[in-house]
Structure formats: C-alpha cells, structure tokens
Design an enzyme around this catalytic site. Structure first.
Site, short mmCIF file in Angstrom:
data_model
loop_
_atom_site.label_atom_id
_atom_site.label_comp_id
_atom_site.label_asym_id
_atom_site.label_seq_id
_atom_site.Cartn_x
_atom_site.Cartn_y
_atom_site.Cartn_z
N GLY A 1 -16.90 31.51 -17.18
CA GLY A 1 -15.63 32.54 -16.44
C GLY A 1 -13.85 32.28 -16.92
O GLY A 1 -14.37 31.74 -18.24
N LEU A 2 -13.18 32.16 -15.78
CA LEU A 2 -11.81 32.00 -16.17
C LEU A 2 -11.45 30.66 -16.17
O LEU A 2 -10.74 30.36 -15.43
CB LEU A 2 -10.74 32.95 -15.41
CG LEU A 2 -9.80 33.60 -16.28
CD1 LEU A 2 -9.60 33.99 -17.43
CD2 LEU A 2 -9.13 34.96 -15.32
N HIS A 3 -11.69 30.01 -17.49
CA HIS A 3 -11.69 28.17 -17.39
C HIS A 3 -9.82 28.36 -17.84
O HIS A 3 -9.07 29.29 -18.54
CB HIS A 3 -12.25 27.40 -18.04
CG HIS A 3 -12.36 27.09 -19.24
ND1 HIS A 3 -12.29 27.14 -20.05
CD2 HIS A 3 -13.98 28.57 -19.69
CE1 HIS A 3 -12.89 27.72 -21.18
NE2 HIS A 3 -13.50 28.40 -21.31
N ALA A 4 -9.20 27.21 -18.34
CA ALA A 4 -8.23 26.99 -18.57
C ALA A 4 -7.71 27.67 -20.15
O ALA A 4 -6.61 28.20 -20.39
CB ALA A 4 -7.91 25.17 -18.57
N SER B 1 -8.02 31.57 -20.04
CA SER B 1 -6.52 31.53 -18.53
C SER B 1 -5.11 31.77 -19.46
O SER B 1 -4.14 32.41 -19.81
CB SER B 1 -6.56 30.84 -18.03
OG SER B 1 -7.47 31.08 -16.92
#
Lengths: 343, 90
Positions: free
Chosen positions: B13-16, B19
């Site tokens: 997913g769109l983790h740190a 992002s």
C-alpha cells in the site's frame, strides 16, 4: 482561496442502534437498561437526528407517523397507556410497532407491561429504559445525534490554539505553516492538528480536530515527521478547538491589496459558517508567530468590546470635529509638559 | 483542471516511503494536487495528508490536478504509480 472550495465529506447515512446505545453509555454516561429485542440492535439503523414522541400514533393517528425516527416514550405516553384496558393497550401499541421503528426509549424510569414488551420482542424492536427525565434525555440524545450526522470537511493547514483562540493557518504548500505552528507550540500554545484538519459543524460553530491517523504528528520540511506530543508534552496539544480565525499566508505581491486599517473584516464561508479571514503577505523580517499571537489578542480584545481600529478612527473624527469648530489646528505632543526625567 | 482515477499497485500500500516519493514528485510541479478517497480530499503535496489515507493495494484514488503544468504532472504521477513508486515490492 484554495480551502474555501473544500467539498463537504458525505454525511454518515446511518448508525446502528447497538452503536448508539454503546456510545450513549460510554461517552454521554447515560444508563440504559435493555428491555426488549436487545439482539436486534445491530440490524436496526437510525438515519436521522430527529426524535419523535409517538403520542398520536398510540392514540391511533398514524397518517404522518415518522416511524423511522427514534421514538421516545415519556410520562405522557405511559400515563395514556395506563388508562387503557389490557386489550386497548395492546391495540394502541400495535399501532406503533406495525412500523419499522429503529428503537424505543422509555424515559424517566417508566416501564411497559410485560405483554407489551413481549409484543416488541416479537416485532424485533429494541426497547431501552433510562432514569433520565424526558426533556433532559432528548436534549442529550439530540446533541449526540447532531454530532453523528454533522457536516464535516477536511482542510489543509495547521490548527493552533493561541491564547484560547482557534487559529487555522492556511497557505500554499511549503510556505511555512507547520513551522509557524511549531514556533507557536514552542511559545506555549497548543497544537490541534497539522496538515490534515477535520472540521465538524456544530450548530453555527466549526470544531476542528485532527484525524486518528495524523493525531499530533507534524511534518517539518527537511527534517521529516515529528511527534509534537512526545516532544513537547501533553500541555502542547489539544483534541478539539473551535475555529475562530483563519490566517492565510501568501507570498508578497505588489498587486495584492492588504488591509491597512483593520476597519473592514474579510470573511470566508466554510460549511456555510462565516469565519474571519486575515491575509498575511510574508515579507523578510516579519515574525509570523508574534503576528499570530497579536491576531489572537486582537480577537479577544474585540470580543471584550475594544476595537483598536475603531478607537483610532473615533479619535481622528473628534479631532477633525474640533478643528472645524475653530480650535487650535496644530499637532500636539502626546504630553503637555515634560517633567524632569533626566536619567 | 484534470481528474483521473489511479489504482495503488504496491503490495504494502501507500505507506511512508511511497507517500514521500509521491509528495516529492508532486512538489516539483506548480499545479495544485489533490487526492480524493472515501469522500475525503487531501492535499497531495502534504505527506501527512497522503499518509492519512492509508491507501491499501488495489485502492482507487481520484487525483485532481490544477495548474499550468497539470498534464506533465499527471503523466509523471501516473508513471510513478505504475512503477510502484520505484520500489522493489517487499
């Protein structure tokens, strides 16, 4: 302005009776005793914040019966039922429960006869009783439901409580909103949220809070993410704050018209609430943090009835009036006589 | 203003870090960049904003770009997302 076009977040469509009861017990501290059909609470949903007292429906008039609302049975309804025979009571109650009622609350410690409870059980309509007085209970319940079905929006900026005034700092990415917020926190003010701010409309007030995800984190360019609460302690943060002033940081632009007197006040509409807006062009040597504190104090002063801009204007007006009356037109010193202060 | 739907391909997913890559790229362009998800709209140039979405693999985001270089920005963002943010899928 980039933030005024913010679309509202779709309103919650429904909440389950189970959720409502749990939150009322937990958050509002209301004791609720399950009387009937407790297990059906997860399938019964509340879709609006209005409440209804089903007096007329019990009496037989169901034409405009708003059955989809929460039904509150207080003293009036209970006494009406008590004056009926068992058969009549059942008939009156059937008028009610033939509809898909989400939940019935009995207030003021009222009880229903066991045969009516059985009927509700059969119809799978949850009934809860509370010792709270009807009007008091309805007030608490309405307040809770209003919050649940409230309009919300998300804005980008930094929200800080400065001397008790909720200031939202907005502006383009990278202009230094977080840095100003950090500076304010350093000076003892309290951070509500940075970057992602949830605004909830409560009557004619906008309440700001962080999201569960971004709570008390902050991004400082070049440094990364910091946790304000663990760094500055519990006194440096707060959960919610009413939004009172918006401070918009802009880059200096010669064509920009800036407010020079403070006699006119700009406003911006957010979720249909007017919020005072102060546009602040950033120039070298300008201490935005101190200006934020001054904005808060000025706001407080105005609330207490003192408006500096107006006071100054009054002074000019009275001086002009004196001059036209033929009084001495020369500019006067602020004091008339210098006492010997030779230090 | 242009809008486009994109799907997150990274397995985590769109983790740190993804992002950060997205925010950094968006910051290079003049255009305003917003991401819509679950009815929320966050500023795509704010790392906390993007991370708040906690977008998982397969999540669909509506991205909105507005400004003089919106087309180039959209292209660059689409490439970044399609390349799984230039990260080895862990």
């Amino acid at each position: 302005m980039p933030f005024s076009s913010q679309p509202p977040i779709p309103i919650k469509e429904k909440i389950s009776v189970d959720y409502l009861v749990e939150k009322l017990r937990e958050r509002v501290n209301i004791s609720l005793l399950a009387c009937a059909a407790e297990k059906c609470g997860s399938d019964r949903f509340i879709t609006e914040a209005e409440l209804h007292r089903p007096g007329l429906a019990l009496a037989g008039y169901v034409k405009l019966f708003t059955y989809q609302r929460i039904q509150v049975i207080g003293n009036t309804e209970t006494q009406f039922l008590e004056n009926l025979s068992e058969e009549e009571q059942k008939k009156a109650f059937r008028n009610l429960i033939q509809f898909e009622i989400p939940v019935i609350f009995l207030t003021d410690g009222n009880v229903l006869p066991f045969y009516l409870i059985e009927m509700a059980e059969e119809a799978q309509i949850p009934i809860y009783s509370t010792p709270y007085e009807t009007t008091q209970f309805m007030y608490l319940l309405r307040d809770f439901l209003d919050d649940q079905f409230a309009l919300q929006t998300m804005v980008h900026g930094a929200m800080v409580d400065v001397y008790g005034i909720g200031i939202l700092i907005v502006g383009k990415s990278g202009i230094g909103k977080s840095e100003v917020a950090l500076d304010l926190v350093e000076r003892g003010h309290r951070l509500v949220a940075d970057d992602v701010i949830m605004l909830t409309k409560k009557s004619s007030v906008l309440m700001a809070s962080a999201t569960t995800m971004s709570k008390h984190f902050m991004e400082i360019r070049g440094l990364g993410i910091i946790d304000v609460m663990s760094m500055f302690g519990i006194r440096s943060v707060r959960y919610q704050k009413r939004l009172e002033v918006i401070m918009e940081l802009t880059l200096w632009d010669d064509t920009l018209e800036v407010n020079r007197t403070g006699l006119e006040h700009d406003h911006v509409k957010l979720l249909n609430v007017d919020i005072p807006l102060i546009q602040l062009p950033i120039t070298p040597g300008k201490n935005i943090t101190v200006i934020a504190e001054v904005i808060a104090m000025n706001h407080l002063l105005r609330h207490y009835g003192y408006d500096a801009a107006k006071a100054f204007q009054d002074r000019i007006k009275s001086t002009i009036a004196e001059k036209t009356k033929g009084m001495d037109p020369s500019m006067k010193r602020a004091i008339e006589y210098f006492e010997g202060d030779l230090e | 203003m242009i809008k486009k739907k994109i799907t997150i391909l990274n397995s985590s997913g769109l983790h740190a870090r993804p992002s950060a890559a997205l925010v950094k790229l968006a910051g290079k362009f003049k255009s305003d960049f917003y991401i819509h998800m679950y009815g929320y709209r966050v500023n795509g140039k704010s790392i906390l904003g993007v991370m708040t979405l906690a977008a998982e693999q397969g999540a669909e985001l509506d991205i909105e770009l507005d400004g003089p270089d919106e087309k180039e920005a959209l292209e660059a963002i689409e490439t970044l997302v399609a390349n799984k943010f230039g990260m080895e899928d862990e």
